[in-house]
Design a protein around this motif. Structure first.
Motif, PDB file in Angstrom:
ATOM      1  N   ALA A  14      49.419  32.501  61.439  1.00  0.00           N
ATOM      2  CA  ALA A  14      50.856  32.625  61.181  1.00  0.00           C
ATOM      3  C   ALA A  14      51.236  34.088  61.015  1.00  0.00           C
ATOM      4  O   ALA A  14      52.259  34.536  61.543  1.00  0.00           O
ATOM      5  CB  ALA A  14      51.247  31.824  59.949  1.00  0.00           C
ATOM      6  N   ALA A  15      50.410  34.838  60.302  1.00  0.00           N
ATOM      7  CA  ALA A  15      50.687  36.259  60.093  1.00  0.00           C
ATOM      8  C   ALA A  15      50.732  36.998  61.429  1.00  0.00           C
ATOM      9  O   ALA A  15      51.634  37.814  61.664  1.00  0.00           O
ATOM     10  CB  ALA A  15      49.636  36.866  59.168  1.00  0.00           C
ATOM     11  N   ALA A  16      49.785  36.715  62.301  1.00  0.00           N
ATOM     12  CA  ALA A  16      49.764  37.377  63.615  1.00  0.00           C
ATOM     13  C   ALA A  16      51.017  37.034  64.420  1.00  0.00           C
ATOM     14  O   ALA A  16      51.619  37.919  65.043  1.00  0.00           O
ATOM     15  CB  ALA A  16      48.508  36.969  64.381  1.00  0.00           C
ATOM     16  N   LEU A  17      51.436  35.780  64.404  1.00  0.00           N
ATOM     17  CA  LEU A  17      52.640  35.370  65.131  1.00  0.00           C
ATOM     18  C   LEU A  17      53.896  36.032  64.578  1.00  0.00           C
ATOM     19  O   LEU A  17      54.833  36.326  65.320  1.00  0.00           O
ATOM     20  CB  LEU A  17      52.802  33.855  65.071  1.00  0.00           C
ATOM     21  CG  LEU A  17      51.809  33.061  65.915  1.00  0.00           C
ATOM     22  CD1 LEU A  17      51.879  31.587  65.546  1.00  0.00           C
ATOM     23  CD2 LEU A  17      52.095  33.263  67.393  1.00  0.00           C
ATOM     24  N   LEU A  18      53.908  36.257  63.271  1.00  0.00           N
ATOM     25  CA  LEU A  18      55.071  36.850  62.614  1.00  0.00           C
ATOM     26  C   LEU A  18      54.997  38.377  62.551  1.00  0.00           C
ATOM     27  O   LEU A  18      55.889  39.016  62.009  1.00  0.00           O
ATOM     28  CB  LEU A  18      55.198  36.294  61.194  1.00  0.00           C
ATOM     29  CG  LEU A  18      55.497  34.798  61.114  1.00  0.00           C
ATOM     30  CD1 LEU A  18      55.307  34.299  59.686  1.00  0.00           C
ATOM     31  CD2 LEU A  18      56.904  34.516  61.597  1.00  0.00           C
ATOM     32  N   ASN A  19      53.913  38.925  63.098  1.00  0.00           N
ATOM     33  CA  ASN A  19      53.697  40.376  63.072  1.00  0.00           C
ATOM     34  C   ASN A  19      53.698  40.894  61.630  1.00  0.00           C
ATOM     35  O   ASN A  19      54.356  41.879  61.305  1.00  0.00           O
ATOM     36  CB  ASN A  19      54.731  41.105  63.928  1.00  0.00           C
ATOM     37  CG  ASN A  19      54.282  42.508  64.277  1.00  0.00           C
ATOM     38  OD1 ASN A  19      53.092  42.787  64.338  1.00  0.00           O
ATOM     39  ND2 ASN A  19      55.243  43.386  64.490  1.00  0.00           N
ATOM     40  N   MET A  20      52.983  40.176  60.767  1.00  0.00           N
ATOM     41  CA  MET A  20      52.877  40.519  59.351  1.00  0.00           C
ATOM     42  C   MET A  20      51.400  40.558  58.985  1.00  0.00           C
ATOM     43  O   MET A  20      50.566  40.044  59.716  1.00  0.00           O
ATOM     44  CB  MET A  20      53.554  39.449  58.483  1.00  0.00           C
ATOM     45  CG  MET A  20      55.015  39.244  58.738  1.00  0.00           C
ATOM     46  SD  MET A  20      55.669  37.823  57.825  1.00  0.00           S
ATOM     47  CE  MET A  20      55.700  38.482  56.184  1.00  0.00           C
ATOM     48  N   SER A  21      51.110  41.117  57.835  1.00  0.00           N
ATOM     49  CA  SER A  21      49.742  41.078  57.332  1.00  0.00           C
ATOM     50  C   SER A  21      49.494  39.735  56.655  1.00  0.00           C
ATOM     51  O   SER A  21      50.435  39.063  56.211  1.00  0.00           O
ATOM     52  CB  SER A  21      49.495  42.210  56.338  1.00  0.00           C
ATOM     53  OG  SER A  21      50.215  41.980  55.143  1.00  0.00           O
ATOM     54  N   ARG A  23      48.201  39.390  53.825  1.00  0.00           N
ATOM     55  CA  ARG A  23      48.603  39.598  52.434  1.00  0.00           C
ATOM     56  C   ARG A  23      50.098  39.354  52.233  1.00  0.00           C
ATOM     57  O   ARG A  23      50.517  38.748  51.245  1.00  0.00           O
ATOM     58  CB  ARG A  23      48.225  41.014  52.008  1.00  0.00           C
ATOM     59  CG  ARG A  23      48.390  41.264  50.553  1.00  0.00           C
ATOM     60  CD  ARG A  23      47.859  42.629  50.207  1.00  0.00           C
ATOM     61  NE  ARG A  23      47.973  42.815  48.771  1.00  0.00           N
ATOM     62  CZ  ARG A  23      47.344  43.716  48.096  1.00  0.00           C
ATOM     63  NH1 ARG A  23      46.529  44.547  48.706  1.00  0.00           N
ATOM     64  NH2 ARG A  23      47.509  43.823  46.807  1.00  0.00           N
ATOM     65  N   ALA A  24      50.912  39.817  53.177  1.00  0.00           N
ATOM     66  CA  ALA A  24      52.363  39.610  53.079  1.00  0.00           C
ATOM     67  C   ALA A  24      52.707  38.124  53.154  1.00  0.00           C
ATOM     68  O   ALA A  24      53.577  37.642  52.426  1.00  0.00           O
ATOM     69  CB  ALA A  24      53.083  40.384  54.185  1.00  0.00           C
ATOM     70  N   VAL A  25      52.010  37.389  54.019  1.00  0.00           N
ATOM     71  CA  VAL A  25      52.248  35.955  54.122  1.00  0.00           C
ATOM     72  C   VAL A  25      51.853  35.267  52.820  1.00  0.00           C
ATOM     73  O   VAL A  25      52.592  34.418  52.309  1.00  0.00           O
ATOM     74  CB  VAL A  25      51.503  35.351  55.333  1.00  0.00           C
ATOM     75  CG1 VAL A  25      51.585  33.826  55.320  1.00  0.00           C
ATOM     76  CG2 VAL A  25      52.078  35.897  56.636  1.00  0.00           C
ATOM     77  N   TYR A  26      50.701  35.634  52.253  1.00  0.00           N
ATOM     78  CA  TYR A  26      50.295  35.053  50.965  1.00  0.00           C
ATOM     79  C   TYR A  26      51.323  35.348  49.874  1.00  0.00           C
ATOM     80  O   TYR A  26      51.615  34.485  49.045  1.00  0.00           O
ATOM     81  CB  TYR A  26      48.916  35.567  50.538  1.00  0.00           C
ATOM     82  CG  TYR A  26      47.772  34.860  51.206  1.00  0.00           C
ATOM     83  CD1 TYR A  26      47.522  33.511  50.969  1.00  0.00           C
ATOM     84  CD2 TYR A  26      46.928  35.536  52.068  1.00  0.00           C
ATOM     85  CE1 TYR A  26      46.466  32.853  51.576  1.00  0.00           C
ATOM     86  CE2 TYR A  26      45.864  34.898  52.680  1.00  0.00           C
ATOM     87  CZ  TYR A  26      45.636  33.551  52.424  1.00  0.00           C
ATOM     88  OH  TYR A  26      44.592  32.905  53.026  1.00  0.00           O
ATOM     89  N   ARG A  27      51.874  36.540  49.874  1.00  0.00           N
ATOM     90  CA  ARG A  27      52.909  36.874  48.878  1.00  0.00           C
ATOM     91  C   ARG A  27      54.119  35.963  49.014  1.00  0.00           C
ATOM     92  O   ARG A  27      54.662  35.477  48.018  1.00  0.00           O
ATOM     93  CB  ARG A  27      53.338  38.329  49.020  1.00  0.00           C
ATOM     94  CG  ARG A  27      52.368  39.308  48.452  1.00  0.00           C
ATOM     95  CD  ARG A  27      52.946  40.705  48.520  1.00  0.00           C
ATOM     96  NE  ARG A  27      51.909  41.677  48.272  1.00  0.00           N
ATOM     97  CZ  ARG A  27      51.821  42.868  48.838  1.00  0.00           C
ATOM     98  NH1 ARG A  27      52.750  43.241  49.707  1.00  0.00           N
ATOM     99  NH2 ARG A  27      50.854  43.688  48.547  1.00  0.00           N
TER     100      ARG A  27
END
Length: 63
Positions: A14-21, A23-27
């Protein structure tokens, strides 16, 4: 054989698809503001593919 398409994304996917880390997704998940439903399976979080794909398609990713 057809392509395998799991019903859920991992946090990393999910993080890769959203161009996020990751860690940011977990937050976002821990804050309750991730823009899609999240399922906790043991120690892992899983994001249903259909909902995240729909959000990506519509661009409705306000968190």
């Amino acid at each position: 054989m057809g392509d395998y398409c799991p019903a859920v994304y991992s946090v990393a996917e999910a993080a890769a698809l959203l161009n996020m880390s990751d860690r940011a997704v977990y937050r976002l998940i821990n804050a309750g503001t991730f823009p899609a439903p999240v399922v906790k399976a043991g120690k892992r979080y899983l994001i249903p593919r259909a909902q995240l794909d729909q959000l990506l398609a519509t661009g409705d990713l306000e968190a």
